[in-house]
Scaffold this motif. Structure first.
Motif, PDB file in Angstrom:
ATOM      1  N   PRO B  22      -5.473  13.720   0.846  1.00 50.10           N
ATOM      2  CA  PRO B  22      -5.335  13.286   2.235  1.00 50.10           C
ATOM      3  C   PRO B  22      -4.927  14.435   3.161  1.00 50.10           C
ATOM      4  N   TYR B  38       5.308  11.727   6.111  1.00 54.58           N
ATOM      5  CA  TYR B  38       4.811  10.736   5.158  1.00 54.58           C
ATOM      6  C   TYR B  38       5.720   9.507   5.228  1.00 54.58           C
ATOM      7  N   GLY B  39       5.129   8.357   5.586  1.00 54.82           N
ATOM      8  CA  GLY B  39       5.941   7.146   5.633  1.00 54.82           C
ATOM      9  C   GLY B  39       5.427   6.064   4.717  1.00 54.82           C
ATOM     10  N   CYS B  40       4.097   5.975   4.562  1.00 49.73           N
ATOM     11  CA  CYS B  40       3.553   4.867   3.769  1.00 49.73           C
ATOM     12  C   CYS B  40       2.315   5.253   2.980  1.00 49.73           C
ATOM     13  N   ILE B  42      -0.673   4.490   3.625  1.00 56.08           N
ATOM     14  CA  ILE B  42      -1.747   3.496   3.706  1.00 56.08           C
ATOM     15  C   ILE B  42      -2.049   3.091   5.156  1.00 56.08           C
ATOM     16  N   GLU B  44      -0.176   2.273   7.651  1.00 59.18           N
ATOM     17  CA  GLU B  44       0.583   1.128   8.168  1.00 59.18           C
ATOM     18  C   GLU B  44       1.728   1.535   9.099  1.00 59.18           C
ATOM     19  N   CYS B  45       2.188   2.792   9.043  1.00 59.91           N
ATOM     20  CA  CYS B  45       3.423   3.105   9.765  1.00 59.91           C
ATOM     21  C   CYS B  45       3.261   4.098  10.899  1.00 59.91           C
ATOM     22  N   ALA B  47       3.644   7.350  10.872  1.00 63.02           N
ATOM     23  CA  ALA B  47       4.484   8.553  10.804  1.00 63.02           C
ATOM     24  C   ALA B  47       3.638   9.819  10.673  1.00 63.02           C
ATOM     25  N   MET B 131       2.433   0.900  14.298  1.00 69.44           N
ATOM     26  CA  MET B 131       3.322   1.961  13.826  1.00 69.44           C
ATOM     27  C   MET B 131       4.711   1.345  13.665  1.00 69.44           C
TER      28      MET B 131
END
Ligand code: FES
Ligand code: FES
Lengths: 707, 154
Positions: B22, B38-40, B42, B44-45, B47, B131
């Motif tokens: 990625p 890096y938060g998720c 996928i 979804e967040c 970040a 987010m």
């Protein structure tokens, strides 16, 4: 009198960034021995220094978690030393065992340091004034400190601090330095921008994952999916075949995959095949609720008993009973856990986010057989914390692997790791009973909670029996004074790991108290504010915030037709909060339009930071109310990422109006107290809007479509 | 492994990476841009949000190949020293708490204002709600977006 000493001439101020030649005053922290020796005070980690350039350095060992601690503590020093805040630098030393546990949690950083910090800074100020007086042959009463200099009040000849430092360093520390009067404050109590804002807005703040250095190996772990499991067998062939993966290390309860980069470490971990030896009876959420419900019939441990609840209920005109259920929830910190660990030469260096460097050091030392004194911990910024980073698990993992491979490693947790292997807020089941008299006044109140004890799980002790005091916070210490009152705890085992989450048990307990109060007021046909005031003593600070919240929100009239109001109040962590929520519910969709929040924390050092905590407390309160819950099957947490554990989003954020009340009382916390009254205020407003009583969280899936 | 020339913050970086790695991890660990969070993983967040050709995208959900020739902007490249009007509005509003999510929200706002210079609250709700800010700075984010919109007016 606290032990404040002059440390200027001590030349062993290692591990500090204090400039040579500075005037250095140190103060013991309140939980330390107040007859502390000089060395002890040095070790307490609270030092105020004035350099020859006139700049002030504050050294402290709290952690900046996003609560604005650095800014507020610097503000206190600037105020007492009569300098502008931009002349104060904040230095956080590398943690060593001499600093103590240094837990940043429980809304404590300002409450604990307020007094000692002021004393140290005031002592330094008086010493500078003393130096000026002896140089100029004036008497201190004719002189004053102002804007980084000392001057004669009338003659006006001023000398900047920097030029007085050498002389001041030779003076004894004043016995009891005179603290500034609150009325004279020009900085404390005024809106102040945060010091860390710029770094964060420019993307320069360093968090746990950002500690990259050349050659650093990343370690991702496969952990037993249920509590207390051990590694059985490991097939690592597929993991080792992933490019970038360098090694697999099998530990007792987890398996680490080491790689040159984070993504490869995650992929390697996902490719591992591990058979776990799982023990214990691994339960699921439904079975656990049945167990809790069964336990609710136990007598439990009564922690407060006034009057006679049974008589009270028997003689009441109306009796109400209710049961509330609150699920396990996760901290879901914004940055998954991470830290960098290097075990070398009989010592261990840990770097990463934490709320408790001392706990990390002790746990790491025990895990790898070192002295706590040989563990050093450097804190980074934390991508939120909320109690999650009180636990040292991720540092222990890193230490075990680093010791094994003889090189530094960076522990990296994926979001799924974080969701499934963290330390959850305990679920609870509450049984309430209450009696009203013929006039609709509350006479009798009984609140029994069935909930596991965090303390019992985290610090097991076979000799400990009875109720958990923590679990009863907000149940047995409420200000409500009906004639008959009983508070009961039924402890129960937990099937998953438990941890402290913002407000700990107070948020659950407040929700139940305040929603049941609303039920009672409705049953009595009374106004919910009036109904509560009946049983709140005249001098109760809760009474004041509740009345203020009603007055400032326009209670009982919504600001627009089609909206409904709810109200709730709660005291915890030394502060008193009340909230009014204004909502509408359309076809089962809840919209929270407005929250009016009143907080009495005695004194808000930096109202800007306090308001931020209030806004954040509201957001988290709503988030937990609407959607958050952890479920499990065979002891395994099912939620894995933000698609199935979905925190509050911006579109759901109400307008939050903050009101701060000042009092002369001891300072209260601000990180925790606004969270608890949020959910009950909203839930009471939902009842006002729809007539539906929801007694189980989260509510989004339970809201009726016909509202 | 495959080689890509990525245009990031006004410079070309040649990276040699797994094709399916990625973009998030390429930016963070190959190029050293730690403002990309890096938060998720996928989408979804938010970040990990970066601008690609001026439009906010989730870098955890893209590969280097997906970007092609387009210009990538991370928080580090948004301005030299925080002078971008959105950053200015963020500083004035004292928006961040822990700060972890903020680069993503700032870049999402830059993208929003580019396509919609005077967003209403409803526009902001729509654009800014895939987010997450776990600290709950949403009220200040909304305020800062309005301030930045005002600032950008000619
Ligand atoms: S990390 Fe990309 S959206 Fe969360
Ligand atoms: S400021 Fe902490 S997650 Fe947004």
């Amino acid at each position: 009198m606290s032990a404040t000493v002059n440390l200027s001439r001590r030349r062993f101020l290692r591990n500090t960034s204090l400039a040579a030649g500075a005037l250095v005053v140190g103060t013991a922290l309140p939980w330390r021995n107040v007859t502390a020796s000089e060395a002890d005070i040095l070790e307490s980690g609270v030092l105020v220094a004035v350099g020859t350039d006139g700049r002030v350095t504050l050294q402290f060992t709290w952690n900046e978690l996003g609560q604005g601690a650095m800014t507020s503590l610097a503000l206190v020093v600037a105020e007492e030393l009569c300098v502008t805040t931009d002349r104060v630098d904040v230095a956080v030393p590398i943690w060593e065992s001499k600093y103590g546990d240094n837990v940043t949690g429980g809304s404590s950083s300002m409450r604990m340091s307020w007094q000692p910090l002021r004393e140290a800074a005031a002592a330094a100020r008086e010493m500078l004034v003393g130096a000026y007086c002896s140089r100029m042959s004036y008497v201190p009463s004719d002189c004053k400190a102002e804007n980084g200099a000392v001057m004669h009040k009338k003659l006006g000849k001023s000398i900047p601090y920097g030029e007085l430092v050498a002389q001041a360093s030779d003076l004894p520390v004043p016995e009891s330095p005179v603290l500034k009067d609150r009325a004279d404050y020009t900085l404390v109590g005024h809106e102040t921008p945060r010091r860390d804002t710029r770094d964060k807005v420019l993307g320069r703040a360093v968090f746990g994952f950002d500690l990259a250095r050349p050659g650093l190996l990343r370690a991702a772990f496969a952990r037993c999916p249920s509590l207390d499991g051990k590694v059985g067998s490991v097939d690592d062939a597929a993991a080792l075949a992933i490019p970038g993966v360098t090694r697999v290390v099998t530990l007792e309860t987890s398996v680490a995959v080491l790689a040159n980069d984070t993504w490869s470490a995650f992929r390697g971990r996902d490719a591992l095949r591990v058979e776990w030896e799982e023990s214990g009876d691994r339960t699921d959420s439904a079975a656990y609720w049945s167990l809790m419900a069964g336990k609710a019939d136990d007598k439990g441990f009564v922690t407060r008993n006034e009057g006679d609840v049974d008589t009270g209920l028997a003689s009441a005109s109306k009796v109400l009973e209710a049961e509330y259920r609150l699920p396990f929830i996760a901290h879901a910190v914004m940055e998954p856990s991470s830290c960098t660990v290097h075990v070398h030469d009989g010592t261990c260096d840990v770097e990463g986010p934490t709320q408790a460097p001392g706990w990390v050091a002790r746990a790491v030392a025990e895990a790898i057989g070192l002295d706590t004194a040989d563990v050093h911990m450097k804190s980074t910024y934390a991508g939120s914390a909320f109690g999650r980073r009180l636990l040292p698990d991720y540092a222990i993992e890193g230490a075990l692997v680093s010791k094994e491979i003889g090189a530094p490693v960076q522990v990296v947790w994926s979001r799924e790791d974080e969701m499934r292997h963290e330390f959850y807020r305990p679920a609870s089941l509450h049984r309430l009973q209450a009696g009203l008299d013929a006039d609709g006044r509350l006479t009798t109140w009984s609140h029994k909670t069935v909930t596991p004890s965090i303390t019992a799980q985290r610090f097991p002790d076979p000799n400990r029996t009875g109720a958990d005091r923590g679990a009863m916070s907000g149940i047995d210490d409420v200000d409500y004074r009906p004639a008959h009152f009983r508070a009961t705890h039924v402890p129960v085992d937990a099937p998953i790991n438990l941890g402290w989450l913002r407000s700990v048990y107070d948020a659950q307990n407040a929700l139940v108290n305040e929603c049941f109060m609303d039920e009672l007021a409705a049953a009595a046909g009374r106004d919910p504010v009036e109904f509560r005031l009946d049983v709140l003593p005249d001098d109760s600070r809760l009474r004041r915030v509740l009345t203020e919240a009603a007055a400032r929100s326009g209670w009982p009239h919504p600001s627009q037709p089609g909206r409904s109001l709810g109200i709730a109040c709660h005291a915890c962590f030394g502060s008193y909060g009340a909230q009014m929520a204004e909502v509408s519910v359309t076809k089962g969709r809840l919209r929270v339009h407005r929250i009016v929040s009143v907080l009495d924390c005695a004194l808000a050092v930096n109202p800007n930071a306090v308001r931020a905590q209030m806004e954040g407390g509201v957001a988290m309160g709503l988030s937990v109310l609407l959607r958050e819950r952890i479920t499990f099957d065979r002891g395994r947490v099912l939620e894995g990422n933000f698609d199935d554990y979905d925190p509050l989003r911006l579109s759901e954020m109400p307008e939050v109006e903050c009101h701060l009340l000042e009092t002369d009382a001891d300072m209260g916390g601000v990180g925790e107290p606004v969270f608890p009254p949020t959910a009950p205020a909203v839930l009471n407003a939902v009842f006002a809007a729809t007539g539906q009583r929801i007694r189980e969280l989260p509510i989004e899936e339970r809201l009726r479509g016909d509202g | 492994m495959a080689t890509y020339d990525l245009k990031v913050n006004g410079r070309v970086h040649t990276v040699d990476v797994q094709p399916d790695k990625p973009l998030l991890w390429v930016l963070r660990e190959e190029i050293g841009l730690h403002g990309v969070k890096y938060g998720c993983g996928i989408a979804e967040c938010g970040a990990c949000t970066v601008l690609i050709g001026g439009i906010a995208e989730r870098s955890c959900n893209l590969t280097s190949a997906d970007v092609g020739n387009a210009e990538i902007t991370t928080i580090e490249g948004l301005s030299v020293d925080g002078e971008h009007p959105v950053q200015q509005a963020w500083i004035e509003g004292d928006v961040p708490q822990c700060g972890f999510c903020q680069p993503g929200f700032i870049l999402q706002t830059v993208s929003l204002l580019e396509s919609n210079p005077e967003p209403t609250d409803a526009d902001i709700d729509r654009e800014m709600s895939d987010m997450i800010c776990r600290c709950g700075t949403y009220q200040r984010i909304r305020g800062a977006i309005h301030v930045a919109a005002e600032r950008r007016k000619p």
